[in-house]
Design a protein around this motif. Structure first.
Motif, PDB file in Angstrom:
ATOM      1  N   TRP A   1       0.821  -1.211   0.000  1.00  0.00           N
ATOM      2  CA  TRP A   1       0.000   0.000   0.000  1.00  0.00           C
ATOM      3  C   TRP A   1       0.857   1.263   0.000  1.00  0.00           C
ATOM      4  CZ3 TRP A   1      -5.502   0.653   0.394  1.00  0.00           C
ATOM      5  CH2 TRP A   1      -6.205  -0.540   0.166  1.00  0.00           C
ATOM      6  N   SER A   2       2.012   1.229   0.651  1.00  0.00           N
ATOM      7  CA  SER A   2       2.865   2.423   0.668  1.00  0.00           C
ATOM      8  C   SER A   2       3.451   2.709  -0.712  1.00  0.00           C
ATOM      9  CB  SER A   2       3.974   2.297   1.715  1.00  0.00           C
ATOM     10  OG  SER A   2       4.921   1.330   1.341  1.00  0.00           O
ATOM     11  N   VAL A   3       3.770   1.664  -1.457  1.00  0.00           N
ATOM     12  CA  VAL A   3       4.245   1.869  -2.828  1.00  0.00           C
ATOM     13  C   VAL A   3       3.123   2.466  -3.675  1.00  0.00           C
ATOM     14  CG1 VAL A   3       5.100   0.747  -4.924  1.00  0.00           C
ATOM     15  CG2 VAL A   3       5.996   0.061  -2.687  1.00  0.00           C
ATOM     16  N   CYS A   4       1.919   1.962  -3.517  1.00  0.00           N
ATOM     17  CA  CYS A   4       0.770   2.510  -4.254  1.00  0.00           C
ATOM     18  C   CYS A   4       0.540   3.976  -3.899  1.00  0.00           C
ATOM     19  CB  CYS A   4      -0.495   1.699  -3.957  1.00  0.00           C
ATOM     20  SG  CYS A   4      -0.469   0.020  -4.626  1.00  0.00           S
ATOM     21  N   ALA A   5       0.758   4.323  -2.646  1.00  0.00           N
ATOM     22  CA  ALA A   5       0.580   5.715  -2.211  1.00  0.00           C
ATOM     23  C   ALA A   5       1.589   6.629  -2.900  1.00  0.00           C
ATOM     24  CB  ALA A   5       0.719   5.816  -0.694  1.00  0.00           C
ATOM     25  N   GLN A   6       2.784   6.123  -3.179  1.00  0.00           N
ATOM     26  CA  GLN A   6       3.786   6.925  -3.889  1.00  0.00           C
ATOM     27  C   GLN A   6       3.307   7.278  -5.297  1.00  0.00           C
ATOM     28  OE1 GLN A   6       7.274   4.475  -3.709  1.00  0.00           O
ATOM     29  NE2 GLN A   6       7.646   4.927  -1.562  1.00  0.00           N
ATOM     30  N   PHE A   7       2.439   6.440  -5.863  1.00  0.00           N
ATOM     31  CA  PHE A   7       1.881   6.698  -7.185  1.00  0.00           C
ATOM     32  C   PHE A   7       0.555   7.459  -7.095  1.00  0.00           C
ATOM     33  CE2 PHE A   7       4.878   3.383  -8.125  1.00  0.00           C
ATOM     34  CZ  PHE A   7       5.321   3.689  -9.400  1.00  0.00           C
ATOM     35  N   ARG A   8       0.162   7.801  -5.881  1.00  0.00           N
ATOM     36  CA  ARG A   8      -1.074   8.556  -5.621  1.00  0.00           C
ATOM     37  C   ARG A   8      -2.315   7.853  -6.182  1.00  0.00           C
ATOM     38  NH1 ARG A   8       0.897  13.294  -3.588  1.00  0.00           N
ATOM     39  NH2 ARG A   8       2.815  14.103  -4.446  1.00  0.00           N
ATOM     40  N   LEU A   9      -2.352   6.536  -6.026  1.00  0.00           N
ATOM     41  CA  LEU A   9      -3.511   5.780  -6.483  1.00  0.00           C
ATOM     42  C   LEU A   9      -4.635   5.913  -5.471  1.00  0.00           C
ATOM     43  CD1 LEU A   9      -1.931   2.418  -7.721  1.00  0.00           C
ATOM     44  CD2 LEU A   9      -2.368   4.511  -9.013  1.00  0.00           C
ATOM     45  N   GLY A  10      -5.852   5.888  -5.970  1.00  0.00           N
ATOM     46  CA  GLY A  10      -7.018   5.885  -5.100  1.00  0.00           C
ATOM     47  C   GLY A  10      -7.189   4.521  -4.450  1.00  0.00           C
ATOM     48  N   SER A  11      -8.138   4.431  -3.549  1.00  0.00           N
ATOM     49  CA  SER A  11      -8.354   3.201  -2.795  1.00  0.00           C
ATOM     50  C   SER A  11      -8.695   2.018  -3.702  1.00  0.00           C
ATOM     51  CB  SER A  11      -9.464   3.421  -1.770  1.00  0.00           C
ATOM     52  OG  SER A  11      -9.696   2.248  -1.040  1.00  0.00           O
ATOM     53  N   ALA A  12      -9.602   2.216  -4.650  1.00  0.00           N
ATOM     54  CA  ALA A  12     -10.010   1.114  -5.541  1.00  0.00           C
ATOM     55  C   ALA A  12      -8.824   0.638  -6.385  1.00  0.00           C
ATOM     56  CB  ALA A  12     -11.167   1.543  -6.425  1.00  0.00           C
ATOM     57  N   ASP A  13      -8.057   1.582  -6.922  1.00  0.00           N
ATOM     58  CA  ASP A  13      -6.891   1.201  -7.722  1.00  0.00           C
ATOM     59  C   ASP A  13      -5.835   0.506  -6.866  1.00  0.00           C
ATOM     60  OD1 ASP A  13      -7.953   2.135 -10.103  1.00  0.00           O
ATOM     61  OD2 ASP A  13      -6.988   4.102  -9.935  1.00  0.00           O
ATOM     62  N   THR A  14      -5.660   0.970  -5.637  1.00  0.00           N
ATOM     63  CA  THR A  14      -4.708   0.346  -4.727  1.00  0.00           C
ATOM     64  C   THR A  14      -5.133  -1.087  -4.433  1.00  0.00           C
ATOM     65  OG1 THR A  14      -4.038   2.452  -3.755  1.00  0.00           O
ATOM     66  CG2 THR A  14      -3.673   0.474  -2.426  1.00  0.00           C
TER      67      THR A  14
ATOM     68  N   THR B   1       5.047  -4.404  -7.087  1.00  0.00           N
ATOM     69  CA  THR B   1       4.007  -3.389  -6.877  1.00  0.00           C
ATOM     70  C   THR B   1       4.239  -2.189  -7.785  1.00  0.00           C
ATOM     71  OG1 THR B   1       3.733  -4.111  -4.581  1.00  0.00           O
ATOM     72  CG2 THR B   1       2.837  -1.950  -5.173  1.00  0.00           C
ATOM     73  N   ARG B   2       5.476  -1.744  -7.901  1.00  0.00           N
ATOM     74  CA  ARG B   2       5.780  -0.628  -8.817  1.00  0.00           C
ATOM     75  C   ARG B   2       5.387  -0.985 -10.245  1.00  0.00           C
ATOM     76  NH1 ARG B   2      10.420   0.262  -5.638  1.00  0.00           N
ATOM     77  NH2 ARG B   2      11.685  -1.034  -6.999  1.00  0.00           N
ATOM     78  N   HIS B   3       5.733  -2.183 -10.675  1.00  0.00           N
ATOM     79  CA  HIS B   3       5.379  -2.608 -12.039  1.00  0.00           C
ATOM     80  C   HIS B   3       3.863  -2.643 -12.243  1.00  0.00           C
ATOM     81  CE1 HIS B   3       9.485  -4.790 -12.653  1.00  0.00           C
ATOM     82  NE2 HIS B   3       9.590  -3.479 -12.678  1.00  0.00           N
ATOM     83  N   GLU B   4       3.143  -3.131 -11.241  1.00  0.00           N
ATOM     84  CA  GLU B   4       1.673  -3.183 -11.350  1.00  0.00           C
ATOM     85  C   GLU B   4       1.071  -1.780 -11.346  1.00  0.00           C
ATOM     86  OE1 GLU B   4      -0.307  -5.695 -12.085  1.00  0.00           O
ATOM     87  OE2 GLU B   4       1.421  -7.028 -12.179  1.00  0.00           O
ATOM     88  N   CYS B   5       1.628  -0.875 -10.566  1.00  0.00           N
ATOM     89  CA  CYS B   5       1.151   0.513 -10.562  1.00  0.00           C
ATOM     90  C   CYS B   5       1.353   1.140 -11.943  1.00  0.00           C
ATOM     91  CB  CYS B   5       1.877   1.342  -9.505  1.00  0.00           C
ATOM     92  SG  CYS B   5       1.405   0.980  -7.803  1.00  0.00           S
ATOM     93  N   LEU B   6       2.527   0.945 -12.497  1.00  0.00           N
ATOM     94  CA  LEU B   6       2.812   1.502 -13.827  1.00  0.00           C
ATOM     95  C   LEU B   6       1.911   0.882 -14.888  1.00  0.00           C
ATOM     96  CD1 LEU B   6       6.691   1.683 -13.574  1.00  0.00           C
ATOM     97  CD2 LEU B   6       5.081   3.620 -13.612  1.00  0.00           C
TER      98      LEU B   6
END
Length: 100
Positions: A32-45, A77-82
């Motif tokens: 979740w902290s990696v997702c927060a670095q990408f500023r993803l919303g809750s559903a995307d996270t 997680t970074r790869h999935e966010c991207l």
């Protein structure tokens, strides 16, 4: 979080549900902290998090350095966010009912 993930991964590979729960409990905040670095919303996270855990299940036998699980999770997680952000950039919102 200083305990070795090796026994957890070994037990998870054997199908121990408690080990999977412990892995997710232990490392969810990292994902979740990696997702927060990408500023993803809750559903995307939540979507990214689910994809990360599925990738772990699919790649469990391929993890060569179990001690490096936190780094593997961070990178995955970074790869999935991207991947999610690339997919969102390809979508074109429209109000046209024929396209929706």
């Amino acid at each position: 979080m200083h305990d070795s993930p090796v026994p957890l991964l070994e037990n998870a590979a054997r199908g121990a549900e408690w080990a999977w729960r412990d892995i997710v409990d232990r490392y969810s905040s990292l994902v979740w902290s990696v997702c927060a670095q990408f500023r993803l919303g809750s559903a995307d996270t939540q979507d990214v998090s689910g994809a990360v855990w599925l990738r772990l299940v699919a790649n469990l036998a391929r993890i060569r350095e179990p001690e490096a699980l936190p780094g593997w999770l961070r990178t995955t997680t970074r790869h999935e966010c991207l991947r999610l952000l690339r997919h969102q950039n390809r979508q074109v919102p429209t109000d046209d009912p024929l396209l929706g």
